[in-house]
Design a protein around this motif. Structure first.
Motif, PDB file in Angstrom:
ATOM      1  N   ALA A  55       0.844  -1.277  -0.031  1.00  0.00           N
ATOM      2  CA  ALA A  55      -0.064   0.075  -0.063  1.00  0.00           C
ATOM      3  C   ALA A  55       0.780   1.171   0.211  1.00  0.00           C
ATOM      4  CB  ALA A  55      -0.939  -0.075   1.289  1.00  0.00           C
ATOM      5  N   HIS A  71     -10.885  -0.737  -3.435  1.00  0.00           N
ATOM      6  CA  HIS A  71     -11.549   0.573  -2.926  1.00  0.00           C
ATOM      7  C   HIS A  71     -10.437   1.637  -2.328  1.00  0.00           C
ATOM      8  CE1 HIS A  71     -14.720   3.332  -1.614  1.00  0.00           C
ATOM      9  NE2 HIS A  71     -13.970   3.287  -0.439  1.00  0.00           N
ATOM     10  N   ALA A  72      -9.836   1.397  -1.382  1.00  0.00           N
ATOM     11  CA  ALA A  72      -8.585   2.284  -0.868  1.00  0.00           C
ATOM     12  C   ALA A  72      -7.572   1.396  -0.100  1.00  0.00           C
ATOM     13  CB  ALA A  72      -9.316   3.226   0.174  1.00  0.00           C
ATOM     14  N   ARG A  73      -6.256   2.261  -0.471  1.00  0.00           N
ATOM     15  CA  ARG A  73      -5.085   1.709   0.180  1.00  0.00           C
ATOM     16  C   ARG A  73      -4.068   2.600   0.868  1.00  0.00           C
ATOM     17  NH1 ARG A  73      -1.385  -1.683  -4.190  1.00  0.00           N
ATOM     18  NH2 ARG A  73      -0.729  -3.188  -2.733  1.00  0.00           N
ATOM     19  N   LEU A 113     -18.502   0.027  -3.051  1.00  0.00           N
ATOM     20  CA  LEU A 113     -17.006   0.000  -2.960  1.00  0.00           C
ATOM     21  C   LEU A 113     -16.410  -0.238  -4.097  1.00  0.00           C
ATOM     22  CD1 LEU A 113     -16.243  -1.258   0.599  1.00  0.00           C
ATOM     23  CD2 LEU A 113     -17.259   0.956  -0.061  1.00  0.00           C
ATOM     24  N   HIS A 114     -15.098   0.501  -4.207  1.00  0.00           N
ATOM     25  CA  HIS A 114     -14.375   0.384  -5.329  1.00  0.00           C
ATOM     26  C   HIS A 114     -14.605   0.814  -6.724  1.00  0.00           C
ATOM     27  CE1 HIS A 114     -10.813  -1.336  -7.152  1.00  0.00           C
ATOM     28  NE2 HIS A 114     -11.348  -1.940  -8.133  1.00  0.00           N
ATOM     29  N   ARG A 156      -6.523  -4.778  -1.383  1.00  0.00           N
ATOM     30  CA  ARG A 156      -6.321  -3.967  -2.656  1.00  0.00           C
ATOM     31  C   ARG A 156      -7.486  -3.212  -3.237  1.00  0.00           C
ATOM     32  NH1 ARG A 156      -1.603  -5.735  -4.232  1.00  0.00           N
ATOM     33  NH2 ARG A 156      -1.886  -4.888  -6.315  1.00  0.00           N
ATOM     34  N   THR A 171      -5.855  -0.720  -9.081  1.00  0.00           N
ATOM     35  CA  THR A 171      -6.022  -0.038  -7.646  1.00  0.00           C
ATOM     36  C   THR A 171      -4.747   0.866  -7.664  1.00  0.00           C
ATOM     37  OG1 THR A 171      -5.929  -0.449  -5.318  1.00  0.00           O
ATOM     38  CG2 THR A 171      -4.544  -2.003  -6.567  1.00  0.00           C
ATOM     39  N   TYR A 172      -4.389   1.496  -6.479  1.00  0.00           N
ATOM     40  CA  TYR A 172      -3.157   2.192  -6.558  1.00  0.00           C
ATOM     41  C   TYR A 172      -2.582   1.843  -5.236  1.00  0.00           C
ATOM     42  CZ  TYR A 172      -5.996   4.691  -2.807  1.00  0.00           C
ATOM     43  OH  TYR A 172      -6.510   5.000  -1.415  1.00  0.00           O
ATOM     44  N   LYS A 173      -1.289   2.425  -5.423  1.00  0.00           N
ATOM     45  CA  LYS A 173      -0.284   2.594  -4.202  1.00  0.00           C
ATOM     46  C   LYS A 173       0.435   3.784  -4.088  1.00  0.00           C
ATOM     47  CE  LYS A 173       3.996   0.741  -6.628  1.00  0.00           C
ATOM     48  NZ  LYS A 173       4.801  -0.409  -6.736  1.00  0.00           N
ATOM     49  N   TRP A 174       0.838   4.214  -2.844  1.00  0.00           N
ATOM     50  CA  TRP A 174       1.462   5.295  -2.214  1.00  0.00           C
ATOM     51  C   TRP A 174       2.999   5.292  -2.599  1.00  0.00           C
ATOM     52  CZ3 TRP A 174      -1.223  10.005  -1.113  1.00  0.00           C
ATOM     53  CH2 TRP A 174      -2.521   9.524  -1.119  1.00  0.00           C
TER      54      TRP A 174
END
Lengths: 422, 422
Positions: A367, A397-399, B396-397, A395, B409-412
């Motif tokens: 994440a 909706h939100a990470r 969601l998502h 993984r 999805t995403y990562k930071w």
């Protein structure tokens, strides 16, 4: 609500969730400034009720001492005027955040003239299941309401009096400012079956946010029929690359592990490249802070104070002054170790080599992936989000740190002039 | 893989998912143009194997006729050269879509100098469970691969030969262009226990997309431990407001119901405002198309050909030339009916009154809300997304038509210069 409390858990949760839904429909249509003002009113009510909240907290502390709760647990539970003021300030901080509801994510016009707009809307009714820290009652309620959601709160039994007092103040402040009664509700029973009922209330509850230890998370994963904003362990790695700066590597490793050992962003496994020339100094610096180290064979050869790591150590979130140390042969070996053992929370590299940093940032699929920074920065406030309801390790909706945007979803609005499909 | 097929379902799914994961890690790092070219190569392989695919499909059709499958089912199953060319063209279309992977969602710099970048990444391993239509084998594989995901496909037993032939062609085309073997895998058994194993493979599979009827969806909701991109019924409403244009209301109602009655965007309940002056003409126009109408008492009084709606009718997705008709008293009554009975898929208003249209678009909380357009536009292609893997009715998502972005999805990524947290 003394009557509801006597209901069987499923009926109780259904009744609370339907009241929440009714309130949420009104809340969703409230103007931004009204929601913000309601949170300021809730913060004021928390201050007004300060004496009552502290008295309720004293009851919880006394009961906890009687039950022999650990000192760390009692510390998480305890409130004092400073902590209470911090809770009120945090609610005001959430009031000051920009409201994501109504934001347009994208807008397109199709060749047939249909205008498609994707716009942020609240999620709906959110259940939050948490333990010990009474500030979550206020934080979670504030974040949910700010994004137009109703909150069903289920705190730990050890904080029951504190949570009730905080909820009473928050709810009064909100209702006095026009938020419908029912937008924030503390589940009025400590019966554990109520948690099960909440987890199974698909259709009535739109999302569950679990904030707690392994046993709670395991129960949620097993029982939930409602979508969950997952928060697994923080088995976080920092990889000290061959080209890491000596001072930076030591400062980051010590801070990531020892600043606060009990938070989910704390370092749990240090991977040192076999080509890093200052490995002995690095482990010595960590040992001198009082940290216990558990290493593989090569790590143990660096310092006789390093114990042997068992297989389980590589998959353990210590949340304590204990650290696994492994020696790896280059970045690919580090990536393979992380792929096998990371919980997908926060993994970091320390290196002066820009290519290695970028390769790590691209290839590690957690994440949060960091280069040359302490994993203790894994926090919504530090990310500039103003607050957080948790750090998502799932993984979908939100990470990573989840704040207001993660408490919204979107819908598509289509504006036509009579178009039919051929 | 004849050996794997003999494994118990849990072990089989685990083995397939791990092979998928290994392939996905390579796929995730492939440049955009390579992924696009691999899909073009897959489309070419579909054309090369045309005769073999049609022969396999003929086996499924013959078996289906023997088993007495309904004509509509046989039609969904049947391939011919035109349909096969459409499948290949759809794969090429997905190749031409912009790749969302690597897109920067936001980038901020914190006061301490940390640079936070939120970047799109693939979801990972995606399981798709579907029925009858063999084109889903190609569509789903193409969409997953385009967004850097591995796909585990579980088609219906009635299409087993067609799906195997399509998968063989797609996989050969992909592998010949550098996509690792295992990025797309058809589960090689029709044992229903394999579906259960797929639904429970948390940690091995990252998301499940069910594409099928009520019984599949119910099973997924009951058994899934893997996050699901939900797709419930399309119990879609169109509300004809008092100020609706007569011609537009009739054209939209007829198109939304009758253009294709079997798709999830088809109209199922027509709500007519009691103040709409042309209600009798509207229902007459629908009746003349051959549609059966089931109404409440007031609707029945409009035309003697309208039968009585039962309580269940308001919650029924007919997917047929049948329509529920209710008379409502103003927009609030319409909103209340929709809130109670909508499945959250696509709901629409027809009105010349801009305020009523905007109120409806704001207050109806479905994945897609429309003003003055046919609900049959609920389709990723019509939304300009180029394709779709389904229409999500969860909250969601992703919501509404899901294409490439919904498969990411995403990562930071955090870039520092040695920052530690104080």
């Amino acid at each position: 609500m003394p009557d509801d409390e006597a209901l069987p858990p499923e009926q109780l949760v259904t009744a609370l969730a339907r009241k929440a839904r009714t309130a949420q429909i009104v809340l969703a249509a409230m103007p931004d400034e009204d929601k913000a003002n309601a949170l300021r009113s809730a913060a004021a009510a928390l201050r007004e009720d300060g004496a009552a909240i502290l008295a309720a907290n004293a009851k919880d502390i006394a009961a906890g001492q009687e039950r022999g709760l650990a000192a760390a647990m009692l510390d998480r539970l305890a409130l004092d005027p400073d902590r209470l003021e911090a809770i009120a300030l945090a609610v005001e901080k959430v009031a000051s955040l920009p409201d994501p509801v109504g934001n347009v994510i994208e807008r397109t016009e199709q060749p047939n003239g249909l205008q498609m707009t994707r716009v942020r809307v609240p999620i709906g009714v959110i259940g939050i299941i948490y333990e010990s820290r009474p500030n979550v009652t206020a934080d979670a309620a504030a974040l949910c309401v700010r994004a137009g959601n109703a909150a069903l709160l289920r705190g730990g039994s050890e904080a029951v009096h504190s949570n009730r007092a905080i909820d009473a103040a928050m709810s009064r402040g909100l209702v006095n400012s026009g938020v419908p009664d029912g937008a924030v509700q503390l589940i009025p029973t400590q019966d554990r079956a109520a948690v099960g009922a909440l987890l199974k209330a698909a259709g009535e509850v739109d999302m569950i946010v679990p904030r707690g230890g392994k046993s709670l998370v395991a129960r949620v994963q097993e029982e939930a029929r409602v979508p969950v904003l997952a928060h697994l362990d923080g088995i976080n790695h920092t990889y000290v690359h061959a080209d890491a700066d000596k001072e930076m590597a030591e400062a980051i490793a010590v801070n990531a592990k020892m600043r606060r050992t009990g938070i989910c962003g704390a370092l749990e496994t240090l991977l040192i490249d076999a080509s890093y020339p200052h490995a002995a100094a690095l482990v010595n610096r960590l040992l001198e802070t009082g940290c216990q180290l558990r290493g593989d064979k090569r790590a143990q050869s660096l310092d006789q104070r390093i114990g042997a790591a068992s297989d389980e150590d590589w998959d353990t979130e210590y949340l304590d002054a204990v650290l696994s140390v492994g020696i790896v042969d280059g970045i690919d070996d580090a990536l393979a170790h992380i792929r096998r053992h990371s919980s997908g929370h926060t993994d970091a590299i320390v290196t002066a080599n820009a290519d290695a940093a970028e390769a790590f940032l691209q290839q590690v699929d957690s994440a949060i992936v960091m280069a040359n920074a302490s994993s203790q920065f894994a926090d919504g406030g530090e990310f500039g989000l103003g607050a957080e309801i948790g750090i998502a390790t799932g993984r979908l909706h939100a990470r990573g740190p989840v704040a207001l945007e993660g408490l919204t979803t979107y819908k598509w609005q289509v504006r036509g002039t009579g178009q039919v499909r051929s």
